[in-house]
Design an enzyme around this catalytic site. Structure first.
Site, short mmCIF file in Angstrom:
data_model
loop_
_atom_site.label_atom_id
_atom_site.label_comp_id
_atom_site.label_asym_id
_atom_site.label_seq_id
_atom_site.Cartn_x
_atom_site.Cartn_y
_atom_site.Cartn_z
N ASP A 13 44.58 33.46 47.05
CA ASP A 13 44.78 34.35 48.05
C ASP A 13 43.96 34.77 49.13
O ASP A 13 44.53 35.26 50.09
CB ASP A 13 43.90 35.83 47.09
CG ASP A 13 44.66 36.17 45.54
OD1 ASP A 13 45.74 35.32 45.45
OD2 ASP A 13 43.70 35.92 44.86
N ARG A 92 30.01 40.77 42.86
CA ARG A 92 30.91 41.43 43.57
C ARG A 92 30.39 41.87 45.00
O ARG A 92 29.94 42.42 46.57
CB ARG A 92 31.97 42.19 43.14
CG ARG A 92 32.88 41.84 42.23
CD ARG A 92 32.90 40.11 43.33
NE ARG A 92 33.98 39.50 42.47
CZ ARG A 92 34.81 38.39 43.34
NH1 ARG A 92 34.30 37.65 43.22
NH2 ARG A 92 36.88 37.42 42.24
N ASP A 121 38.66 44.17 41.21
CA ASP A 121 37.99 44.01 42.19
C ASP A 121 37.84 44.45 43.57
O ASP A 121 36.75 44.91 44.47
CB ASP A 121 37.38 41.77 42.86
CG ASP A 121 37.27 40.99 41.22
OD1 ASP A 121 35.99 41.59 40.48
OD2 ASP A 121 37.80 40.30 40.71
N SER A 169 43.96 31.14 38.21
CA SER A 169 42.78 32.18 38.78
C SER A 169 41.86 32.22 38.25
O SER A 169 41.31 32.55 37.18
CB SER A 169 43.50 33.76 39.06
OG SER A 169 42.72 34.42 39.24
N1 ARG Z 1 38.63 40.92 34.63
C1 ARG Z 1 37.21 40.37 35.10
C2 ARG Z 1 36.31 40.79 35.73
O1 ARG Z 1 36.62 42.12 36.18
C3 ARG Z 1 37.32 38.92 35.91
C4 ARG Z 1 38.60 38.66 36.27
C5 ARG Z 1 37.87 37.45 37.27
N2 ARG Z 1 38.83 36.94 38.51
C6 ARG Z 1 39.52 35.53 38.81
N3 ARG Z 1 40.51 35.16 39.47
N4 ARG Z 1 39.15 35.24 37.32
O2 ARG Z 1 34.95 41.01 35.97
#
Ligand code: ARG
Length: 392
Positions: A13, A92, A121, A169
């Site tokens: 990304d 984050r 995110d 990912s």
């Molecule tokens: N779904 C999880 C969260 O919102 C992790 C997402 C992390 N991103 C990834 N591309 N694995 O905290």
């Protein structure tokens, strides 16, 4: 040309974002990777990628700050979302705060992130950015409604080098590793062994159990087996030992902020080890009323973090409450790690509320007869109710 600072991991990304920001948005791109404890190659790879793409790049070390200011408060709160220790969500706001600082320093007019419009995110990044700056926010992947396949085509067309071994990912930080995408999107397909990196499978975990002692001071982990360790070190050590014993694999259906269910895999060995031990120590040192209330605090705290509301004043209020409540959560917990299982063997604290003498059946000082009156009318309302039922 106006400058944009892009939060850059070097994944698909954000790599695509660099080129899009230059070509479609006509910006001078500055990339920054915030080190929150991801493995070394996840720091060096974006550095190299940025160099290859000819953009100015920063690596910002925030490991220690992440451990002290984010992970430790999350330990005090036993922060879990739908049962797993929060990790991505916790990092984050810190990453975004660092990007905001850099944008100010660089005089950038915009901040960019590689989030899609489907995930969590985007909320977490943007809520922080908007709490700390008036910069324009650019989200190219979301803006252009791109799929991962389209991104890969775009990368190929524009000679953006991407690691071929990256099927999933993945998001990693000191507190956990999350794995999504590709075949994992079918919730019935078992996660292949190759998706895991921090934890051994139960089969491959050592035959022999390991017993460990972890010490807490005011709700914060301080020492392993009697050895004092710094915040980053103790978390890394717990990840290693619990991961070795196959502890901390999570495979769940998670409810995202926007309501989508998604299949998520996590490896959070250290977090699970520390939070399990922390809860055991709380059982010894907090009162029944405190324990009951801390469940509500934990739930509320975790939801705020998951939902990207780190900057919500309630989060600060809860941190103050937790700090006060955790003053007595000091002591040692003994645990047994064996083939994916984690068992509490013992706990002790100078603030223990356990009264071994009083609870003992051999004790005579606490006169049992004094209880008779208290017990007699204990269920008075229930007795009245049953009486009424009988009459009708
Ligand atoms: N779904 C999880 C969260 O919102 C992790 C997402 C992390 N991103 C990834 N591309 N694995 O905290």
């Amino acid at each position: 040309m106006e400058k944009v600072v892009l939060a850059f991991s070097g994944g698909l990304d954000t790599s695509v974002c660099v080129k899009l920001l230059e070509d479609k948005y006509q910006k001078e791109v500055i990339t920054a990777c915030v080190d929150v404890g991801q493995p070394e190659e996840e720091i060096s790879r974006p550095e190299k990628l940025a160099r290859d793409m000819g953009v100015k790049h920063y690596t910002i070390d925030a490991k220690e700050e992440f451990a002290r200011e984010f992970i430790f408060p999350a330990v005090k709160a036993n922060a879990l979302y739908e049962g797993y220790p929060l990790s991505t969500a916790l990092a984050r706001p810190l990453i975004a705060m660092k990007i905001v600082q850099l944008a100010k320093k660089e005089g950038a007019s915009a901040i960019s992130h590689g989030c899609t419009g489907k995930g969590n995110d985007q909320f977490r990044f943007e809520s922080t950015i908007r709490s700390g700056s008036s910069c324009e926010v650019i989200a190219p992947i979301r803006d252009l409604n791109l799929t991962r396949t389209e991104e890969m085509e775009y990368a190929k067309e524009h000679g953006i080098p991407l690691p071929s071994d990256k099927l999933y990912s993945i998001d990693e930080n000191l507190w956990g590793r999350s794995i999504e995408g590709d075949i994992l999107e079918d919730p019935m397909i078992e996660t292949p062994e190759e998706a895991f990196n921090w934890t051994r499978s139960t089969e491959d975990a050592p035959e022999d159990a390991q017993i460990m002692e972890i010490a807490f001071e005011k709700g914060v982990p301080m020492a392993l087996d009697g050895q004092n360790l710094g915040p980053v070190e103790i978390i890394e050590a717990c990840n290693r030992v619990a991961g070795l014993h196959g502890i901390g694999r999570v495979d769940i259906m998670e409810d995202r902020i926007i309501g989508l269910k998604s299949r998520e895999n996590y490896e959070t060995p250290g977090a699970l080890f520390i939070i399990t031990a922390h809860k055991a120590l709380e059982q010894l040192t907090l009162t029944r009323a405190e324990l009951k209330f801390s469940e509500i605090v934990s739930q509320t705290y975790s939801e705020l973090i998951y939902n990207g509301l780190w900057h919500e004043p309630l989060r600060e209020d809860l941190d103050k409450l937790l700090d006060h409540m955790q003053r007595r959560v000091s002591g040692v917990v003994k645990l047994k790690l064996h083939k994916g299982s984690l068992r509490i063997l013992g706990r002790k604290s100078p603030y223990s509320l356990y009264n071994e003498k009083a609870v003992s059946f051999e004790d005579k000082d606490m006169d049992q007869r004094e209880m008779a009156g208290m017990v007699k009318n204990y269920a008075l309302q229930a007795a009245c109710y049953q009486e009424i039922c009988k009459k009708r």
